[in-house]
Design a protein around this motif. Structure first.
Motif, PDB file in Angstrom:
ATOM      1  N   VAL A  72       0.861  -1.187   0.000  1.00 53.33           N
ATOM      2  CA  VAL A  72       0.000   0.000   0.000  1.00 53.33           C
ATOM      3  C   VAL A  72       0.893   1.231   0.000  1.00 53.33           C
ATOM      4  CG1 VAL A  72      -1.782   1.278   1.250  1.00 53.33           C
ATOM      5  CG2 VAL A  72      -1.851  -1.228   1.198  1.00 53.33           C
ATOM      6  N   VAL A  73       0.688   2.102  -1.009  1.00 53.90           N
ATOM      7  CA  VAL A  73       1.523   3.300  -1.192  1.00 53.90           C
ATOM      8  C   VAL A  73       0.675   4.527  -0.871  1.00 53.90           C
ATOM      9  CG1 VAL A  73       2.940   4.632  -2.775  1.00 53.90           C
ATOM     10  CG2 VAL A  73       2.880   2.126  -2.947  1.00 53.90           C
ATOM     11  N   ARG A  74       1.141   5.318   0.077  1.00 56.02           N
ATOM     12  CA  ARG A  74       0.470   6.573   0.446  1.00 56.02           C
ATOM     13  C   ARG A  74       1.477   7.703   0.252  1.00 56.02           C
ATOM     14  NH1 ARG A  74       0.204   9.773   5.067  1.00 56.02           N
ATOM     15  NH2 ARG A  74      -1.757  10.957   5.281  1.00 56.02           N
ATOM     16  N   GLU A  75       1.159   8.601  -0.676  1.00 55.59           N
ATOM     17  CA  GLU A  75       2.086   9.672  -1.033  1.00 55.59           C
ATOM     18  C   GLU A  75       1.413  11.022  -0.802  1.00 55.59           C
ATOM     19  OE1 GLU A  75       4.820  11.106  -4.844  1.00 55.59           O
ATOM     20  OE2 GLU A  75       3.264   9.585  -5.066  1.00 55.59           O
ATOM     21  N   SER A  76       2.122  11.930  -0.110  1.00 54.51           N
ATOM     22  CA  SER A  76       1.628  13.290   0.122  1.00 54.51           C
ATOM     23  C   SER A  76       2.531  14.276  -0.620  1.00 54.51           C
ATOM     24  CB  SER A  76       1.621  13.615   1.618  1.00 54.51           C
ATOM     25  OG  SER A  76       0.750  12.743   2.310  1.00 54.51           O
ATOM     26  N   ARG A  77       1.920  15.168  -1.363  1.00 57.46           N
ATOM     27  CA  ARG A  77       2.681  16.154  -2.119  1.00 57.46           C
ATOM     28  C   ARG A  77       2.172  17.557  -1.767  1.00 57.46           C
ATOM     29  NH1 ARG A  77       3.377  13.808  -8.316  1.00 57.46           N
ATOM     30  NH2 ARG A  77       4.295  11.795  -7.726  1.00 57.46           N
ATOM     31  N   ALA A  78       3.121  18.457  -1.576  1.00 60.64           N
ATOM     32  CA  ALA A  78       2.804  19.863  -1.330  1.00 60.64           C
ATOM     33  C   ALA A  78       3.392  20.702  -2.466  1.00 60.64           C
ATOM     34  CB  ALA A  78       3.357  20.325   0.007  1.00 60.64           C
ATOM     35  N   THR A  79       2.580  21.440  -3.183  1.00 59.85           N
ATOM     36  CA  THR A  79       3.016  22.187  -4.372  1.00 59.85           C
ATOM     37  C   THR A  79       2.657  23.663  -4.204  1.00 59.85           C
ATOM     38  OG1 THR A  79       2.622  20.226  -5.727  1.00 59.85           O
ATOM     39  CG2 THR A  79       2.858  22.340  -6.875  1.00 59.85           C
ATOM     40  N   GLU A  80       3.637  24.508  -4.454  1.00 61.03           N
ATOM     41  CA  GLU A  80       3.435  25.951  -4.440  1.00 61.03           C
ATOM     42  C   GLU A  80       4.130  26.559  -5.654  1.00 61.03           C
ATOM     43  OE1 GLU A  80       1.636  27.888  -2.651  1.00 61.03           O
ATOM     44  OE2 GLU A  80       0.930  26.397  -1.171  1.00 61.03           O
ATOM     45  N   THR A  81       3.649  27.677  -6.084  1.00 63.31           N
ATOM     46  CA  THR A  81       4.209  28.355  -7.265  1.00 63.31           C
ATOM     47  C   THR A  81       4.818  29.685  -6.833  1.00 63.31           C
ATOM     48  OG1 THR A  81       2.537  27.342  -8.662  1.00 63.31           O
ATOM     49  CG2 THR A  81       3.707  29.249  -9.565  1.00 63.31           C
ATOM     50  N   ALA A  82       6.051  29.884  -7.209  1.00 60.37           N
ATOM     51  CA  ALA A  82       6.748  31.133  -6.882  1.00 60.37           C
ATOM     52  C   ALA A  82       6.516  32.141  -7.993  1.00 60.37           C
ATOM     53  CB  ALA A  82       8.242  30.897  -6.701  1.00 60.37           C
ATOM     54  N   ARG A  83       6.071  33.320  -7.639  1.00 61.74           N
ATOM     55  CA  ARG A  83       5.801  34.347  -8.637  1.00 61.74           C
ATOM     56  C   ARG A  83       6.730  35.533  -8.445  1.00 61.74           C
ATOM     57  NH1 ARG A  83       0.834  32.332  -7.114  1.00 61.74           N
ATOM     58  NH2 ARG A  83      -0.461  31.505  -8.801  1.00 61.74           N
TER      59      ARG A  83
END
Length: 556
Positions: free
Chosen positions: A545-556
């Motif tokens: 069982v694979v549980r993946e958390s991703r946090a994504t932000e964009t730099a402007r």
């Protein structure tokens, strides 16, 4: 006692009266005798004439005569003759004896009377004591009864008071519950359900954490040892790859032989199929005929029959029956020889003679393409190697593994699974109880109770799951993969499922906002458990069982 005592008293009184009377009579006669012997004025004294008495009671007769003389009844005192001194003395002695006897009887009666009176006094005193004790007991019982009645009244009062208090508590509890429900906005059942769910979730998390710790410890201690034993047993064993199928090919010297096999209007081929029980497939394949049958023994018998018929060239119904009977005898001999060779290879020589031909028929049977007799030999060697490593009884483990699939030879004749059928068969011919149990439990149809049974299961699984040992149809393979993906995809929070490594591993991708790390462990365990319960597969299936958390932000 009272009657005897009174009789003794009466007899004593009678004897006393008789003695007194006799003594009086004797004294009276003595006086008369002294006056009659010498009378003044007579020249010669009167001679007394003795009177003979026949008993001690002669005195009674004398008394009667004396009384008659005194009354003047015809005999005068001068005419009566006095008794002699000897008689008088004898009467006196008798009287004294009677008097002594009467006195002794009287004394005995008095003594008896005193004893009787003393006994009566004791009995009366005993009766009085008993009456006193009964009276005291009655008084105590009356007192106890009065005490019990008082306690009963008190208990009844307490019971009524408790009933009132219970009723009041019930009313207060109902009021409190209604107040709590109004404040919380939930009913009692809803609050109970939430509490149970919360406690169950916490318990499940704790159980997973504990199970993970136990698994880690078990892996650290047992994984290396288990790998060493299993890998060593597999590496030391060399076996052939599977190649059997449900179709046998018979090579022909030419295509014109196909017409002779078919015969006029199909007479020969119909007779061949009816006698052998095997389907004959004749197609455009050059110089070859295919024989199809699910029973490998019948198929091999038909192949030998057709090969001999083709070599001889004479093919007709009577010849087919003759050659088929001879081929059956040859197959039986080959089965017997194959069983003896297998027994010699594993080192077993004391098998019951009735089991040898049954075991030999497994030479022509396959399981997922793996020859069953070779599988038994291979399992016996693996079990012996692992038993030697573990310090178990090598002979018992080898024998149980060698016979664990013998029931497959009778599955067409006897109803039931091959494990139960094989166990009943070897039990009938006197095999050890541990061996019988290992056979019937090698597919978990019976609860495993011995280490030997677990070892037979391991040997069976190793022999069947090693590379090249077995093969399955493409349909069964695809169905298993689809079912694996369906089992995993049906769980809550599962995003994607991938079956990998030919169905030996599945990877489950879950949504990280729905399933946390602990629930991922629970999910993997539940999926693996459901696969074990629903599917049949060689070897093992790994669930990841694979549980993946991703946090994504964009730099402007």
């Amino acid at each position: 006692m009272g009657g005897v005592f009174e009789a003794l008293i009466v007899v004593g009184l009678f004897l006393l009266i008789a003695v007194v009377g006799l003594a009086t009579l004797v004294m009276a006669r003595r006086g008369r005798h002294s006056t009659s012997v010498y009378q003044p004025g007579t020249a010669q004294p009167r001679t007394a004439q003795p009177k003979t008495t026949g008993s001690a009671f002669g005195s009674t007769s004398g008394t009667t005569l004396g009384d008659q003389a005194d009354r003047g009844d015809g005999d005068s005192a001068a005419e009566q003759q006095p008794r002699s001194p000897a008689e008088v003395q004898e009467l006196r002695v008798k009287a004294e004896k009677l008097l002594a006897s009467a006195q002794a009887a009287r004394a005995e009666a008095e003594e008896e009377s005193r004893a009787r009176r003393a006994e009566l006094r004791e009995q009366r005193a005993d009766v009085e004591r008993r009456e006193q004790r009964l009276s005291d007991r009655e008084e105590r019982l009356d007192s106890d009864i009065r005490g019990l009645e008082d306690k009963s009244r008190q208990l009844e009062e307490l019971k009524n008071e408790l009933k009132n208090q219970r009723r009041m508590l019930t009313e207060l509890e109902a009021q409190q519950q209604s107040t709590l429900e109004r404040i919380a906005g939930l009913t009692a059942e809803q609050a109970k359900a939430e509490l149970v769910a919360s406690v169950g979730h916490d318990a499940k998390r704790q159980a997973v954490l504990l199970a993970r710790d136990i698994e880690r410890q078990a892996v650290r201690e047992a994984d290396a040892r288990a790998q060493q034993i299993v890998v060593g047993a597999i590496q030391r064993l060399a076996s052939e790859l599977t190649s059997e199928s449900v179709v046998s090919a018979v090579h022909l010297p030419g295509d014109d032989m196909k017409g002779r096999i078919i015969g006029r209007e199909g007479r020969n081929i119909r007779a061949f199929e009816q006698v052998t029980g095997v389907n004959v497939m004749i197609d455009d394949t050059p110089e070859a005929v295919l024989l199809s049958c699910f029973d490998p023994v019948l198929r091999e018998t038909a192949r030998m029959t057709l090969t001999e018929l083709v070599a001889d060239g004479r093919i007709h119904p009577a010849r087919i029956e003759e050659v088929h009977e001879r081929s059956k005898s040859q197959i039986q001999a080959q089965c017997l020889r194959a069983a003896e060779d297998a027994m010699a290879e594993v080192g077993i020589s004391d098998l019951h003679p009735a089991l040898v031909p049954v075991l030999g028929t497994l030479r022509y049977r396959t399981s997922y393409g793996q020859n069953v007799l070779k599988h038994l030999v291979e399992s016996a060697h693996i079990a012996a190697l692992m038993a030697a490593e573990l310090g178990l009884d090598v002979a018992h483990c080898k024998r149980a593994a060698f016979l664990h699939d013998i029931g497959k030879a009778l599955t067409h004749e006897v109803e039931g699974s091959h494990a139960i059928v094989g166990a009943d068969l070897v039990r009938k011919y006197g095999e050890h109880a541990d061996i019988v149990h290992a056979i019937e439990a090698h597919h978990n149809e019976v609860e495993v109770r011995t280490v030997e049974a677990v070892l037979v299961q391991a040997a069976d699984a190793i022999s069947g799951s090693r590379p090249g040992a077995r093969r399955e149809s493409i349909e069964a393979y695809v169905q298993r993969l689809e079912r694996l993906e369906e089992i995993a995809a049906a769980r809550e929070g599962v995003d994607k499922v991938f079956a990998m490594q030919a169905g030996r591993e599945i990877r489950v991708m879950v949504a990280p906002d729905v399933v946390d790390d602990i629930e991922a462990q629970v999910l993997a365990r539940d999926i693996a458990k459901q696969i074990e319960e629903e599917l049949t597969y060689p070897g093992q299936i790994k669930v990841t069982v694979v549980r993946e958390s991703r946090a994504t932000e964009t730099a402007r």
